[in-house]
Design a protein around this motif. Structure first.
Motif, PDB file in Angstrom:
ATOM      1  N   TRP A  16     -10.490  27.366   5.442  1.00 16.96           N
ATOM      2  CA  TRP A  16     -10.222  26.998   6.841  1.00 16.96           C
ATOM      3  C   TRP A  16     -10.982  27.912   7.819  1.00 16.96           C
ATOM      4  CZ3 TRP A  16      -5.781  26.075   3.671  1.00 16.96           C
ATOM      5  CH2 TRP A  16      -5.234  24.782   3.778  1.00 16.96           C
ATOM      6  N   THR A 238      -8.183  18.819   7.481  1.00 19.12           N
ATOM      7  CA  THR A 238      -6.759  18.498   7.568  1.00 19.12           C
ATOM      8  C   THR A 238      -6.433  17.931   8.953  1.00 19.12           C
ATOM      9  OG1 THR A 238      -6.464  20.847   8.033  1.00 19.12           O
ATOM     10  CG2 THR A 238      -5.983  20.107   5.801  1.00 19.12           C
ATOM     11  N   TYR A 239      -7.017  16.777   9.227  1.00 17.63           N
ATOM     12  CA  TYR A 239      -6.869  16.095  10.522  1.00 17.63           C
ATOM     13  C   TYR A 239      -5.390  15.860  10.839  1.00 17.63           C
ATOM     14  CZ  TYR A 239      -8.114  12.794  14.214  1.00 17.63           C
ATOM     15  OH  TYR A 239      -8.289  12.166  15.423  1.00 17.63           O
ATOM     16  N   PHE A 241      -5.423  18.713  12.542  1.00 11.85           N
ATOM     17  CA  PHE A 241      -5.531  20.161  12.761  1.00 11.85           C
ATOM     18  C   PHE A 241      -6.910  20.626  12.322  1.00 11.85           C
ATOM     19  CE2 PHE A 241      -1.075  19.090  12.010  1.00 11.85           C
ATOM     20  CZ  PHE A 241      -0.539  19.487  13.230  1.00 11.85           C
ATOM     21  N   GLY A 280      -0.891  23.554  11.553  1.00 13.36           N
ATOM     22  CA  GLY A 280      -1.230  22.663  10.444  1.00 13.36           C
ATOM     23  C   GLY A 280      -0.709  23.153   9.107  1.00 13.36           C
ATOM     24  N   ASN A 363      -6.146  13.691   0.780  1.00 10.14           N
ATOM     25  CA  ASN A 363      -6.731  13.620   2.117  1.00 10.14           C
ATOM     26  C   ASN A 363      -5.949  12.631   2.979  1.00 10.14           C
ATOM     27  OD1 ASN A 363      -8.307  14.036   4.283  1.00 10.14           O
ATOM     28  ND2 ASN A 363     -10.236  13.427   3.326  1.00 10.14           N
ATOM     29  N   HIS A 364      -4.733  13.049   3.290  1.00 12.15           N
ATOM     30  CA  HIS A 364      -3.763  12.205   3.974  1.00 12.15           C
ATOM     31  C   HIS A 364      -2.759  13.199   4.557  1.00 12.15           C
ATOM     32  CE1 HIS A 364      -0.314   9.703   4.524  1.00 12.15           C
ATOM     33  NE2 HIS A 364      -0.832   8.644   3.940  1.00 12.15           N
ATOM     34  N   SER A 365      -2.723  13.308   5.879  1.00  8.19           N
ATOM     35  CA  SER A 365      -1.987  14.433   6.464  1.00  8.19           C
ATOM     36  C   SER A 365      -0.514  14.481   6.057  1.00  8.19           C
ATOM     37  CB  SER A 365      -2.142  14.436   7.982  1.00  8.19           C
ATOM     38  OG  SER A 365      -1.883  13.166   8.502  1.00  8.19           O
ATOM     39  N   ARG A 366       0.126  13.311   5.948  1.00  4.98           N
ATOM     40  CA  ARG A 366       1.562  13.321   5.619  1.00  4.98           C
ATOM     41  C   ARG A 366       1.774  13.792   4.175  1.00  4.98           C
ATOM     42  NH1 ARG A 366       4.857   9.882   3.626  1.00  4.98           N
ATOM     43  NH2 ARG A 366       3.301   8.230   3.485  1.00  4.98           N
ATOM     44  N   PHE A 368      -0.377  15.669   2.399  1.00  4.87           N
ATOM     45  CA  PHE A 368      -0.773  17.076   2.290  1.00  4.87           C
ATOM     46  C   PHE A 368       0.362  17.980   2.788  1.00  4.87           C
ATOM     47  CE2 PHE A 368      -3.127  20.874   3.962  1.00  4.87           C
ATOM     48  CZ  PHE A 368      -3.438  21.394   2.717  1.00  4.87           C
ATOM     49  N   ALA A 369       1.031  17.544   3.859  1.00  3.44           N
ATOM     50  CA  ALA A 369       2.095  18.362   4.452  1.00  3.44           C
ATOM     51  C   ALA A 369       3.262  18.544   3.489  1.00  3.44           C
ATOM     52  CB  ALA A 369       2.580  17.718   5.751  1.00  3.44           C
TER      53      ALA A 369
END
Ligand code: IMP
Length: 453
Positions: A16, A238-239, A241, A280, A363-366, A368-369
């Motif tokens: 990052w 990490t869109y 963010f 993020g 590669n999917h923000s939800r 990944f979170a």
């Protein structure tokens, strides 16, 4: 076919950002005739330590510290002229010539309203904020896409600039006043300020793509330096963010104005652990004493904003992702010495996601979170590595740690950094001139599988 003596190399951040690219590009700049920065703006910060003297650079490539290296700020960057001039002044005050700095005429210019929008929109987002550097980066790139941006070439033409800025500022004032409840800008004051910047920067503004092509044609050695890192990439990070440009290796071609056939190698830089600034998800983050220790020992405070960086264990899932999306040939592992005191060291080898083991970056923000790390634990070495200059000098546990990372990411390690200064470096194989893949492999061999044809 005879070996090509030199190579064109892209250096990118594999995490990052803040991986220590400054030190690595500084080291490699010695062998480069030209260093090209291809994206980002004054959100970035490189710290380079030479002979005990610390240089903090934001936009100017670190190649400026070498007398004969040409430096380019490419078309894919965004330029805050006020801060760039301050940086030029700082470099010149150290008796370092800035004559060999060239700035792309098609790079976009950060205006006062961009900085105002950046801060106001972060405030408006409240808990949904991105944690930007507040330097107007996102709004400058947004105007570039919206086709209302001001480019360096516009800044160079007073009459055109006056016309363009009068229209644009009147348009932006509506947003400032009506949306953000902020005072409007006075067009003439901004025009006068920016015309002064233009006078100072004019000698540096050229068609940089043409200059880079000239260097390629005369087979000179070019280093393309990325800012930020892969996980901050607008498309692949990490869109949302992320930053608003493309730090990945592919961004170098667009941001410099060269074709991919001109690139010989891609080197990724990763810390021996992980950090992140801003908001993020961060699966391996440690909010405990070890996180604090890494922060202290690694001096993990942002070069640009002074913000404390979040610290965590090495994450090989994002490492493998960086290898894939950048096409990495090899890695430089930095700050190994920061781990010197630890009893044991964890490495995230995969994620657990919805009860399943996941080897690939989601590669999917939800998704990944909600990914949680699966760790393997290795023994620490509890000895200083700061004086190590060869692989043979390293404690066996440190060497095993490096081999484990190489194995997890399926990419050889070329450089290991054990401190901030230039000499605190283990060059396993020269990643520019050495034969391709003659580097540290997971099994410790240095097998040559390919050479540059
Ligand atoms: P911006 O680039 O200022 O818009 O910030 C967007 C995100 O990128 C935020 O999370 C910042 O903290 C992060 N960021 C931008 N530049 C850097 C950098 O040079 N190092 C690390 N993080 C950065």
């Amino acid at each position: 076919m005879g070996r090509r003596p030199l190579a064109n190399v892209i250096v990118i951040g594999a995490q990052w950002g803040d991986e220590g690219k400054g030190k690595v590009t500084d080291l490699l700049s010695k062998s480069a005739n030209m260093v090209v920065r291809y994206q980002g703006g004054v959100n970035a910060g490189h710290t380079v330590v030479v002979n005990g003297q610390t240089f903090k650079l934001h936009l100017i490539p670190s190649g400026i510290l070498y007398p004969d290296t040409e430096c380019i700020i490419g078309s894919g960057t965004v330029i805050d002229p006020k801060l760039l001039i301050e940086e030029l002044d700082r470099v010149e005050s150290l008796n370092i010539s800035t004559k060999k700095l060239m700035i792309s005429q098609t790079a976009h210019v950060t205006m006062p309203y961009h900085r105002m929008f950046d801060r106001a929109s972060e405030e408006r987002r409240g808990t949904e904020k991105i944690g930007t550097t507040g330097r107007g980066i996102g709004p400058t790139y947004a105007d570039k896409s919206e086709r209302t941006g001001i480019r360096m070439v516009d800044l160079m033409e007073p009459e055109g600039l006056r016309q363009q800025l009068t229209w644009t500022i009147n348009y932006k004032n509506v947003i400032l006043e009506k949306l953000y409840n902020l005072p409007p800008l006075e067009p003439e004051a901004v025009i006068q300020e920016y015309l002064q910047y233009a006078d100072r920067l004019r000698p540096h503004v050229v068609d940089t793509s043409l200059k880079i092509d000239g260097a390629i044609q005369s087979r000179r050695n070019i280093l393309f330096e990325g800012a930020q890192g892969t996980l901050l990439d607008l498309d692949h990070g990490t869109y949302p963010f992320v930053t608003s440009s493309n730090p990945v290796a592919g961004g170098a071609c667009v941001g410099a104005g060269v074709g991919p056939t001109s690139i010989d190698r891609v080197i990724g830089v990763a810390k021996a652990y992980t950090t992140r600034v801003g908001e993020g998800p961060f699966p391996t983050e440690m909010n405990d004493g070890i996180g604090e220790l890494l922060c202290d020992r690694g001096a993990e405070f942002g070069t640009t904003t002074g913000r404390k960086r979040r610290c965590g264990w090495f994450d090989a899932v994002i490492g493998r992702y960086a290898v894939r999306v950048n096409g990495l040939d090899c890695l430089a592992i930095t700050k190994l010495d920061v781990l010197d005191e630890l009893e044991e060291i964890k490495v995230c080898v995969a994620y657990e996601l919805d009860g399943k083991r996941c080897e690939h970056f989601p590669n999917h923000s939800r998704l990944f979170a909600k990914s949680s790390p699966i760790y393997e634990t290795l023994p620490g070495w509890k000895r200083s590595t700061a004086e190590c200059r060869n692989l043979e000098d390293l404690p066996s546990q440190a060497l095993d740690y490096l081999k484990f990372l190489a194995e997890l990411m399926k990419v050889p390690i070329a450089i290991v950094s054990v401190g901030a200064s230039r000499d605190q470096t283990i060059i396993i194989e020269d990643p520019i001139h050495g034969p391709k893949r003659a580097l540290l492999h997971a099994d410790g061999t240095r097998a040559i599988t390919t050479s540059i044809g």
